[in-house]
Design an enzyme around this catalytic site. Structure first.
Site, mmCIF file in Angstrom:
data_model
loop_
_atom_site.group_PDB
_atom_site.id
_atom_site.type_symbol
_atom_site.label_atom_id
_atom_site.label_comp_id
_atom_site.label_asym_id
_atom_site.label_seq_id
_atom_site.Cartn_x
_atom_site.Cartn_y
_atom_site.Cartn_z
ATOM 1 N N TYR A 158 -4.619 -5.559 -2.180
ATOM 2 C CA TYR A 158 -3.342 -5.890 -1.542
ATOM 3 C C TYR A 158 -3.139 -7.396 -1.576
ATOM 4 O O TYR A 158 -2.085 -7.881 -2.015
ATOM 5 C CB TYR A 158 -3.324 -5.365 -0.104
ATOM 6 C CG TYR A 158 -2.235 -5.941 0.759
ATOM 7 C CD1 TYR A 158 -2.458 -7.072 1.529
ATOM 8 C CD2 TYR A 158 -0.981 -5.341 0.794
ATOM 9 C CE1 TYR A 158 -1.447 -7.609 2.315
ATOM 10 C CE2 TYR A 158 0.026 -5.866 1.591
ATOM 11 C CZ TYR A 158 -0.212 -7.005 2.343
ATOM 12 O OH TYR A 158 0.794 -7.545 3.115
HETATM 13 N N1 LIG Z 1 4.374 -5.953 9.482
HETATM 14 C C1 LIG Z 1 3.741 -7.120 9.463
HETATM 15 O O1 LIG Z 1 3.270 -7.623 10.494
HETATM 16 C C2 LIG Z 1 3.582 -7.841 8.158
HETATM 17 C C3 LIG Z 1 4.368 -7.509 7.056
HETATM 18 N N2 LIG Z 1 4.206 -8.190 5.877
HETATM 19 C C4 LIG Z 1 5.062 -7.851 4.740
HETATM 20 O O2 LIG Z 1 6.415 -7.742 5.174
HETATM 21 C C5 LIG Z 1 7.060 -6.652 4.496
HETATM 22 C C6 LIG Z 1 7.596 -5.656 5.525
HETATM 23 O O3 LIG Z 1 6.501 -5.225 6.338
HETATM 24 P P1 LIG Z 1 6.621 -3.822 7.127
HETATM 25 O O4 LIG Z 1 7.978 -3.693 7.678
HETATM 26 O O5 LIG Z 1 5.430 -3.703 8.007
HETATM 27 O O6 LIG Z 1 6.499 -2.810 5.898
HETATM 28 P P2 LIG Z 1 6.129 -1.239 5.899
HETATM 29 O O7 LIG Z 1 4.651 -1.088 5.766
HETATM 30 O O8 LIG Z 1 6.822 -0.618 7.043
HETATM 31 O O9 LIG Z 1 6.771 -0.778 4.477
HETATM 32 C C7 LIG Z 1 8.126 -0.999 4.221
HETATM 33 C C8 LIG Z 1 8.625 0.069 3.308
HETATM 34 O O10 LIG Z 1 8.091 -0.074 1.989
HETATM 35 C C9 LIG Z 1 8.375 1.156 1.344
HETATM 36 N N3 LIG Z 1 7.498 1.378 0.184
HETATM 37 C C10 LIG Z 1 6.159 1.369 0.160
HETATM 38 N N4 LIG Z 1 5.716 1.663 -1.078
HETATM 39 C C11 LIG Z 1 6.824 1.881 -1.845
HETATM 40 C C12 LIG Z 1 7.035 2.233 -3.199
HETATM 41 N N5 LIG Z 1 5.999 2.436 -4.030
HETATM 42 N N6 LIG Z 1 8.309 2.370 -3.631
HETATM 43 C C13 LIG Z 1 9.357 2.172 -2.788
HETATM 44 N N7 LIG Z 1 9.223 1.830 -1.502
HETATM 45 C C14 LIG Z 1 7.969 1.697 -1.038
HETATM 46 C C15 LIG Z 1 8.171 2.243 2.382
HETATM 47 O O11 LIG Z 1 9.154 3.231 2.165
HETATM 48 P P3 LIG Z 1 9.067 4.720 2.779
HETATM 49 O O12 LIG Z 1 8.745 4.522 4.247
HETATM 50 O O13 LIG Z 1 10.432 5.284 2.551
HETATM 51 O O14 LIG Z 1 7.960 5.424 2.042
HETATM 52 C C16 LIG Z 1 8.333 1.506 3.714
HETATM 53 O O15 LIG Z 1 9.390 1.998 4.496
HETATM 54 C C17 LIG Z 1 6.022 -6.066 3.547
HETATM 55 O O16 LIG Z 1 6.163 -6.606 2.260
HETATM 56 C C18 LIG Z 1 4.706 -6.492 4.163
HETATM 57 O O17 LIG Z 1 3.653 -6.577 3.205
HETATM 58 C C19 LIG Z 1 3.253 -9.165 5.719
HETATM 59 C C20 LIG Z 1 2.449 -9.501 6.770
HETATM 60 C C21 LIG Z 1 2.598 -8.903 8.070
HETATM 61 N N1 LIG Z 2 3.379 -3.213 3.944
HETATM 62 C C1 LIG Z 2 2.764 -3.753 5.003
HETATM 63 N N2 LIG Z 2 2.080 -4.891 4.858
HETATM 64 C C2 LIG Z 2 1.420 -5.404 5.932
HETATM 65 C C3 LIG Z 2 1.465 -4.780 7.182
HETATM 66 C C4 LIG Z 2 2.212 -3.563 7.297
HETATM 67 O O1 LIG Z 2 2.286 -2.959 8.377
HETATM 68 N N3 LIG Z 2 2.821 -3.108 6.184
HETATM 69 N N4 LIG Z 2 0.808 -5.304 8.269
HETATM 70 C C5 LIG Z 2 0.061 -6.399 8.148
HETATM 71 C C6 LIG Z 2 -0.680 -6.885 9.383
HETATM 72 O O2 LIG Z 2 0.256 -7.136 10.421
HETATM 73 C C7 LIG Z 2 -1.514 -8.134 9.182
HETATM 74 O O3 LIG Z 2 -0.681 -9.181 8.802
HETATM 75 C C8 LIG Z 2 -2.179 -8.538 10.487
HETATM 76 O O4 LIG Z 2 -3.155 -7.619 10.827
HETATM 77 C C9 LIG Z 2 -0.108 -7.101 6.860
HETATM 78 N N5 LIG Z 2 0.695 -6.539 5.815
#
Ligand SMILES: NC(=O)C1=CN([C@@H]2O[C@H](COP(=O)(O)OP(=O)(O)OC[C@H]3O[C@@H](n4cnc5c(N)ncnc54)[C@H](OP(=O)(O)O)[C@@H]3O)[C@@H](O)[C@H]2O)C=CC1
Ligand SMILES: Nc1nc2c(c(=O)[nH]1)N=C([C@H](O)[C@@H](O)CO)CN2
Length: 240
Positions: free
Chosen positions: A152
């Site tokens: 990742y």
């Molecule tokens: N949440 C956090 O604290 C953090 C988030 N991030 C980054 O921020 C962004 C948003 O995070 P977050 O809201 O937690 O994201 P999620 O983990 O909730 O994923 C967002 C969406 O991505 C979609 N997805 C995953 N794989 C695919 C695929 N192969 N094709 C199409 N769609 C796909 C899913 O769609 P479906 O549900 O319809 O399958 C899901 O709804 C991400 O890029 C994440 O890596 C980075 C660090 C911390």
């Molecule tokens: N696709 C996602 N990416 C990440 C997520 C998640 O929920 N979905 N969450 C994190 C964590 O919050 C991490 O930043 C701290 O533990 C990272 N990326």
């Protein structure tokens, strides 16, 4: 000047992407989201005026199908936020012979192909709105690595590098920037022990919520002079 051209948010049916979609809609943007899994909320989002497109970026064919649909339905774009992501870990017994390819596919191949394919649409949007934007949602671990999410983190580092290359290739009409969060929002399954450990990783020791990502996206879209840069949303984690 109000941006009139549509903004795409991939993976916009939940969490950060959904919060950004709703905020941009409230600001008057035309908003398109992609979703992979159908859910009841999609109908509600469409009723609110958000265009919802089913797209699975896990295969090249899925990426090309999405590209074709956008090219067929739209003549210009104001921007795209590459938010779709899976946070897979080597700890979960995943088949590591497939994990790196899976992470690279959604976090690097899909944004790479989509950016190249949408250049003309984004330039048409820039002609109308004065500028167009690509935003890559990367991650703090792109710089630091992760011992539990190796593939990742590597793929997010690849996405971070795309920010630099596309900023150079698409200037001056298209700005290309990244947002690198650390913890913004927990997942429902995160237990208290995990939450406490995660909060202690940053100086500010908080779960800021979706709004932190919304503010960063809004800043980048409103900026006229930032490209090839990353907004780090990590509570001072780099100083712990
Ligand atoms: N949440 C956090 O604290 C953090 C988030 N991030 C980054 O921020 C962004 C948003 O995070 P977050 O809201 O937690 O994201 P999620 O983990 O909730 O994923 C967002 C969406 O991505 C979609 N997805 C995953 N794989 C695919 C695929 N192969 N094709 C199409 N769609 C796909 C899913 O769609 P479906 O549900 O319809 O399958 C899901 O709804 C991400 O890029 C994440 O890596 C980075 C660090 C911390
Ligand atoms: N696709 C996602 N990416 C990440 C997520 C998640 O929920 N979905 N969450 C994190 C964590 O919050 C991490 O930043 C701290 O533990 C990272 N990326």
């Amino acid at each position: 000047m109000m941006r009139k051209m549509p903004i795409i948010i991939t993976g916009g049916a939940q969490r950060l992407g959904l919060a950004c979609a709703k905020a941009l809609l409230a600001e008057g943007y035309q908003v398109i989201i992609t979703y992979r899994r159908m859910r009841d909320e999609i109908t509600q989002l469409e009723a609110q005026g958000i265009a919802c497109i089913q797209a699975d970026f896990s295969t090249a064919a899925g990426v090309e199908a999405f590209i074709s649909q956008i090219r067929n339905d739209y003549s210009a774009l104001g921007g795209i936020v590459h938010n779709a992501s899976e946070w897979d870990s080597e700890e979960e017994g995943e088949d590591t012979s497939l994990l790196m390819e899976k992470m690279w596919q959604v976090h690097v191949f899909a944004p790479y192909r989509i950016n190249l394919a949408f250049e003309a649409l984004l330039c048409a949007g820039a002609e109308h709105d004065g500028q167009a934007d690509i935003i890559h949602m990367t991650d703090y671990v792109a710089e630091k690595g992760s011992d539990k999410h190796i593939a990742y983190a590597a793929s997010k580092a690849g996405l971070a590098n795309l920010t630099l290359s596309f900023a150079k290739r698409f200037a001056p009409r298209i700005k290309v920037n990244a947002i690198a969060p650390s913890l913004l929002i927990f997942n429902q399954h995160d237990d208290d022990e995990y939450r406490k450990k995660a909060l202690n990783k940053s100086l500010l020791r908080k779960e800021p919520g979706e709004q932190e990502a919304v503010l960063a996206v809004q800043y980048i879209l409103d900026s006229h002079y930032m490209t090839g840069r990353t907004l780090s949303l990590d509570g001072g984690r780099h100083l712990v």
